[in-house]
Write an enzyme that holds these catalytic residues in place. Sequence first.
Site, PDB file in Angstrom:
ATOM      1  CB  ALA A 178      -0.996   0.348   1.417  1.00 48.39           C
ATOM      2  CB  THR A 204      10.232   3.713  -0.731  1.00 46.30           C
ATOM      3  OG1 THR A 204      11.132   3.689  -1.743  1.00 46.30           O
ATOM      4  CG2 THR A 204      10.733   5.149   0.282  1.00 46.30           C
ATOM      5  N   GLY A 205       9.571   0.276  -0.070  1.00 40.28           N
ATOM      6  CA  GLY A 205       8.434  -0.727  -0.645  1.00 40.28           C
ATOM      7  C   GLY A 205       8.992  -0.795  -2.050  1.00 40.28           C
ATOM      8  CE  LYS A 206      14.760   0.827  -3.708  1.00 42.04           C
ATOM      9  NZ  LYS A 206      14.287   1.274  -2.194  1.00 42.04           N
ATOM     10  CB  THR A 207      12.761  -5.434  -1.307  1.00 41.46           C
ATOM     11  OG1 THR A 207      13.465  -4.658  -1.510  1.00 41.46           O
ATOM     12  CG2 THR A 207      12.497  -7.288  -1.178  1.00 41.46           C
ATOM     13  CG  LEU A 208       6.277  -5.729   0.053  1.00 40.06           C
ATOM     14  CD1 LEU A 208       6.399  -6.408   1.037  1.00 40.06           C
ATOM     15  CD2 LEU A 208       5.219  -4.415   1.391  1.00 40.06           C
ATOM     16  CG  HIS A 262       2.006  -3.151   8.771  1.00 36.32           C
ATOM     17  ND1 HIS A 262       2.956  -3.578   8.358  1.00 36.32           N
ATOM     18  CD2 HIS A 262       2.540  -1.496   7.397  1.00 36.32           C
ATOM     19  CE1 HIS A 262       3.647  -3.385   6.875  1.00 36.32           C
ATOM     20  NE2 HIS A 262       3.784  -2.529   6.341  1.00 36.32           N
ATOM     21  CD  GLU A 298      14.257  20.462  23.773  1.00 35.31           C
ATOM     22  OE1 GLU A 298      12.994  20.531  23.271  1.00 35.31           O
ATOM     23  OE2 GLU A 298      15.378  20.198  23.878  1.00 35.31           O
TER      24      GLU A 298
END
Length: 658
Positions: free
Chosen positions: A178, A219-223, A347, A432
């Site tokens: 997705a 980013t999801g290239k292999t997926l 997920h 801070e």
Amino acid sequence: MQKGEFPWDNKDFRYLLVMGAGIVSGFLYFYWRDPGREINWKHFVQYYLARGMVERLEVVNKEFVRVFPVPGVTSEKYVWFNIGSVDTFERNLEAAQQELGIDIAHQVSVVYSTESDGSFLVSMVPTLLLVGFLLFSLRRGPMGSGRGGRGPGGIFSVAETTAKIMKGNIEVQFKDVAGCEEAKLEIMEFVNFLKNPKQYQELGAKIPKGAMLTGPPGTGKTLLAKATAGEANVPFITVNGSEFLEMFVGVGPARVRLENPSKPPQDAVGRKRSHGQFGGQNEQENTLNQLLVEMDGFNSSTNVVVLAGTNRPDVLDPALMRPGRFDRQIYIGPPDIKGRASIFKVHLRPLRLDADISRDALARKMAARTPGFTGADIANVCNEAALIAARHASPTVNEKHFEQAIERVIGGLEKKTQILQPNEKTIVAYHEAGHAVVGWFLEHADPLLKVSIIPRGKGLGYAQYLPREQFLYTREQLFDRMCMMLGGRVAEQLFFGRITTGAQDDLRKVTQSAYAQVVQFGMSDKLGQLSFDLPQPGNLAPEKPYSEATAELIDEEVRALIATAYQKTQALLTHCRDQVEKVGKRLLEKEVLEKADMVELLGPRPFAEKSTYEEFVEGTGSLEEDTTLPEGLKDWNLEQKEEEEEEGQGQRSQEKAF
């Protein structure tokens, strides 16, 4: 012992078993052999030779004599004694027999023999073991599995491909991907071609031979590549580019040649070839050349698709990117807010959430709080939330766990046991507070969600903001961001009259932003409408495409820009000194302040801001990501549906027959 526990049918195992049995038998023979009783020369002459008890003598290896008594005289098989040399033994034996009066016809016969005492076998054991290991390695493939095919195998199998062939056991589907719908459609077209090639061939179309997936890590290239393999139902060969390069010359091209072109696709890329270097081609260039040739050999009838993924497209050789090879470049960038919501939904499926929590509502809320997150980051957030829930023995995962997971991913692990000295804690609190107050009263600063002085990771303080979903920034917006980053350093100087090392990371970001505005974005009036590339990390001697005078002007403009931002921040905090002190004291008291605490201390923020998912996506057409398919891809998995229908009909017919 159960049957099949030992691989008796394996030839290699039987080979080693026989060799081991031979070595053990040799040792047992020499170990259990009767060595006989040792005597000396005098004992031999007085008790054996003088009494006529000797049947024969055997000189063994010219080192000792074995005495065989007359059968029936003694129970001993033989006795033995050492000799210095054969000549001396013969002279002494002849003299002894003459003294005893033994005539020549009845003198003892002497024979000579050569035997092994086992030392030679012992010395040969290491050699035999080494030879056996080499033969065993030659008969078997790498990692103990027979290759049964290409190449010589065993230790000489360096030229064999290390590619892994997967088919039918890949669980990743397109539904598990997705946040990158455009890239998914491009890849889905490849799958449709592999499953239904006639749809394209009848129109005379040729599918692209290769697709290059580029984008940042996570980013999801292999997926996407795995989903392609899972959906296409074809053999999928996966190999990374580094496996082509070995220390043996020619191994890389050999592995390319060993790839079976009937099994698509594979994952491999090549670097740019060198120009003008002395010494000839190297292994990388040979591999690239072979890859180019192999891709040219794939024609439209082979139905081969080559997918490649890299996060460094700038180092690729231009020959790979031309039409006919990797002629489709698919960029997969970080997902937008709609894409993040879709990724969260994926997920969130396996997680056990509270009964009153809607997965869609939670996905939208988390998407609004995670700007800039990639798919890998979102997966990490969901996993961390489940781990945090388990750490606290919670039966379900709730929204609080997700907030803690986001803080951990952004800021690192919370260190409550780290002890700060009271003066250091005060400096951190006002530091801070300076950041928070500057961001609260600047229009273009990011809205504040939470500020904490509990150490996280390497930092002593932590602040979480909610950046806008935007791609274009004006000079005023970048300037306000610089002022907000300088708020901590200015607060230290204003309240304590000295500065510390706590602002090092802030100053680094301010410097990078200032140089980007002057060098890249052309936002300097003196420099004009010019843009140059910033030096890349690791480049020791970067080439500057401008003169030294321009470099000096760039440095002057950067210093002037940072000085202006510092002065504006100083004036703002001097005017809001009381507000900074309020926030600093509350931080020392509570250690963590939410947005509601800031509203209580400073009043409502004087500028409009967006914080919810619906506000961010307002005006973009829809609340959800557009997942509609083109007409030509609506039946991309038609073949799979037909198979499922046929299987269903077959099962129904079997049930009727039963």
